[in-house]
Design an enzyme around this catalytic site. Structure first.
Site, mmCIF file in Angstrom:
data_model
loop_
_atom_site.group_PDB
_atom_site.id
_atom_site.type_symbol
_atom_site.label_atom_id
_atom_site.label_comp_id
_atom_site.label_asym_id
_atom_site.label_seq_id
_atom_site.Cartn_x
_atom_site.Cartn_y
_atom_site.Cartn_z
ATOM 1 N N HIS A 17 -8.426 -44.421 47.926
ATOM 2 C CA HIS A 17 -8.510 -43.628 48.802
ATOM 3 C C HIS A 17 -10.018 -43.395 49.053
ATOM 4 O O HIS A 17 -10.270 -43.193 49.996
ATOM 5 C CB HIS A 17 -7.534 -41.693 48.121
ATOM 6 C CG HIS A 17 -6.832 -42.239 47.186
ATOM 7 N ND1 HIS A 17 -6.058 -41.937 46.327
ATOM 8 C CD2 HIS A 17 -5.642 -41.958 48.850
ATOM 9 C CE1 HIS A 17 -4.666 -41.579 47.017
ATOM 10 N NE2 HIS A 17 -4.409 -42.403 48.028
ATOM 11 N N LYS A 41 7.333 -33.835 45.419
ATOM 12 C CA LYS A 41 6.754 -35.108 44.980
ATOM 13 C C LYS A 41 7.385 -35.188 43.394
ATOM 14 O O LYS A 41 6.543 -36.299 43.184
ATOM 15 C CB LYS A 41 5.026 -35.298 45.210
ATOM 16 C CG LYS A 41 5.543 -36.751 46.932
ATOM 17 C CD LYS A 41 4.712 -37.228 47.003
ATOM 18 C CE LYS A 41 4.285 -38.971 46.119
ATOM 19 N NZ LYS A 41 3.159 -39.573 46.844
ATOM 20 N N ARG A 91 -1.698 -49.282 53.685
ATOM 21 C CA ARG A 91 -2.510 -50.831 53.205
ATOM 22 C C ARG A 91 -1.364 -51.898 53.534
ATOM 23 O O ARG A 91 -2.473 -53.142 53.542
ATOM 24 C CB ARG A 91 -1.696 -50.114 51.899
ATOM 25 C CG ARG A 91 -2.662 -49.240 51.021
ATOM 26 C CD ARG A 91 -1.954 -48.306 49.655
ATOM 27 N NE ARG A 91 -0.885 -47.933 50.440
ATOM 28 C CZ ARG A 91 0.269 -46.752 49.583
ATOM 29 N NH1 ARG A 91 -0.104 -47.013 48.197
ATOM 30 N NH2 ARG A 91 0.801 -46.880 49.851
ATOM 31 N N SER A 129 -1.189 -44.585 43.677
ATOM 32 C CA SER A 129 -1.273 -43.610 42.551
ATOM 33 C C SER A 129 -0.458 -43.970 41.565
ATOM 34 O O SER A 129 -0.632 -44.400 40.237
ATOM 35 C CB SER A 129 -0.932 -42.557 42.751
ATOM 36 O OG SER A 129 -2.342 -41.665 43.985
HETATM 37 N N1 COA Z 1 -4.746 -46.555 47.855
HETATM 38 C C1 COA Z 1 -4.209 -46.908 46.683
HETATM 39 N N2 COA Z 1 -2.945 -45.879 46.712
HETATM 40 C C2 COA Z 1 -2.770 -45.116 48.196
HETATM 41 C C3 COA Z 1 -3.415 -45.091 49.645
HETATM 42 C C4 COA Z 1 -5.011 -45.976 49.559
HETATM 43 N N3 COA Z 1 -5.938 -45.939 50.376
HETATM 44 N N4 COA Z 1 -2.788 -44.580 50.531
HETATM 45 C C5 COA Z 1 -2.120 -44.548 50.846
HETATM 46 N N5 COA Z 1 -2.075 -44.251 49.008
HETATM 47 C C6 COA Z 1 -0.829 -44.159 48.147
HETATM 48 C C7 COA Z 1 -1.024 -42.823 47.012
HETATM 49 O O1 COA Z 1 -1.570 -43.179 45.879
HETATM 50 C C8 COA Z 1 -0.041 -42.526 46.975
HETATM 51 O O2 COA Z 1 0.735 -43.104 45.907
HETATM 52 P P1 COA Z 1 2.202 -42.687 44.786
HETATM 53 O O3 COA Z 1 3.157 -42.778 45.942
HETATM 54 O O4 COA Z 1 2.568 -43.837 44.128
HETATM 55 O O5 COA Z 1 2.000 -42.108 44.634
HETATM 56 C C9 COA Z 1 1.155 -43.111 48.034
HETATM 57 O O6 COA Z 1 0.225 -44.280 49.384
HETATM 58 C C10 COA Z 1 1.663 -41.970 49.716
HETATM 59 O O7 COA Z 1 0.349 -40.750 49.043
HETATM 60 P P2 COA Z 1 -0.291 -40.192 49.950
HETATM 61 O O8 COA Z 1 -1.155 -40.890 50.747
HETATM 62 O O9 COA Z 1 -1.034 -39.511 48.230
HETATM 63 O O10 COA Z 1 0.521 -39.455 50.743
HETATM 64 P P3 COA Z 1 1.933 -38.567 50.535
HETATM 65 O O11 COA Z 1 2.908 -39.028 51.003
HETATM 66 O O12 COA Z 1 2.048 -38.132 49.192
HETATM 67 O O13 COA Z 1 1.201 -37.549 51.480
HETATM 68 C C11 COA Z 1 0.816 -35.799 52.892
HETATM 69 C C12 COA Z 1 1.539 -36.803 52.451
HETATM 70 C C13 COA Z 1 0.790 -34.810 51.912
HETATM 71 C C14 COA Z 1 -0.101 -35.649 53.626
HETATM 72 C C15 COA Z 1 2.412 -35.411 54.166
HETATM 73 O O14 COA Z 1 3.309 -34.956 52.746
HETATM 74 C C16 COA Z 1 2.065 -33.943 54.274
HETATM 75 O O15 COA Z 1 1.457 -33.712 55.301
HETATM 76 N N6 COA Z 1 2.646 -32.436 53.817
HETATM 77 C C17 COA Z 1 2.350 -31.403 54.965
HETATM 78 C C18 COA Z 1 3.602 -30.714 55.282
HETATM 79 C C19 COA Z 1 4.003 -31.187 56.703
HETATM 80 O O16 COA Z 1 3.255 -30.983 57.251
HETATM 81 N N7 COA Z 1 4.783 -32.299 56.349
HETATM 82 C C20 COA Z 1 5.242 -33.005 57.779
HETATM 83 C C21 COA Z 1 4.591 -33.913 57.784
HETATM 84 S S1 COA Z 1 5.618 -34.789 59.682
#
Ligand code: COA
Length: 162
Positions: A17, A41, A91, A129
């Site tokens: 990140h 989540k 990724r 994560s």
């Molecule tokens: N390096 C390491 N890990 C990474 C990474 C990077 N560069 N990019 C993503 N990841 C991993 C994260 O660690 C996470 O791992 P985990 O699943 O093991 O915890 C996974 O990829 C995805 O995590 P993240 O990037 O935090 O995305 P998310 O899917 O958890 O979050 C939101 C997504 C919160 C941005 C999204 O759900 C959102 O916008 N929610 C608000 C509601 C909304 O608007 N919904 C409508 C969407 S259309």
């Protein structure tokens, strides 16, 4: 001023990140790390803990960025902050389908906000994560993957359950 939002659950924030945030900073004047206050989540850490870990990691990496939280729709939050773009890390191909779907839905809601995908350094391409938490829970070495304050918080969590 060009403002971008880098949203995520950050449960916890990893070097991957931080790498994406460093790259995104080159494109805009201001980058806001937005920690999603979501329950679906079932994050390991509370929103306050995740924010503290983001702040600690940024300080230890010499990155001076704003950290905020949001709940509800990402695009409503991005609009409220006057953002021009939302940054997401890609990724591997496996991330693509989910991100593509989300980006198209987001564009429907806020066509004026661009979604930009950045790839992290290949050292972090396999990182997540969940993987870091699993490693930490089993006593594996995680110092390459998270900042020192996150390593400490993870060790503490798996020692005390907090
Ligand atoms: N390096 C390491 N890990 C990474 C990474 C990077 N560069 N990019 C993503 N990841 C991993 C994260 O660690 C996470 O791992 P985990 O699943 O093991 O915890 C996974 O990829 C995805 O995590 P993240 O990037 O935090 O995305 P998310 O899917 O958890 O979050 C939101 C997504 C919160 C941005 C999204 O759900 C959102 O916008 N929610 C608000 C509601 C909304 O608007 N919904 C409508 C969407 S259309």
């Amino acid at each position: 001023m060009k403002i971008a939002i880098y949203p995520g659950t950050f449960d916890p924030i990893t070097m991957g990140h931080l790498d994406v945030a460093t790259r995104a900073l080159k494109l805009v004047d201001k980058l806001i790390i937005a920690v999603a206050d979501v329950d679906h989540k079932k994050p390991t850490f509370s929103c306050e803990q995740r924010v503290e870990m983001v702040k600690g990691s940024l300080a230890e990496s010499g990155l001076d960025l704003e950290v905020d939280t949001f709940s509800g729709l990402l695009m409503d939050y991005a609009r409220s902050r006057g953002a021009l773009m939302v940054v997401r890390g890609l990724r591997a191909m496996s991330d693509f389908e989910y991100e593509f779907q989300m980006a198209l839905m987001n564009r429907k809601m806020a066509p004026q906000i661009e979604e930009v995908f950045l790839t992290s350094d290949q050292r972090f391409i396999f990182l997540s994560s969940s993987l870091v938490k699993e490693l930490a829970s089993l006593g594996g070495k995680i110092h390459e993957f998270v900042a020192p304050s996150v390593e400490k918080a993870l060790r503490e969590h798996f020692r005390t359950g907090k």
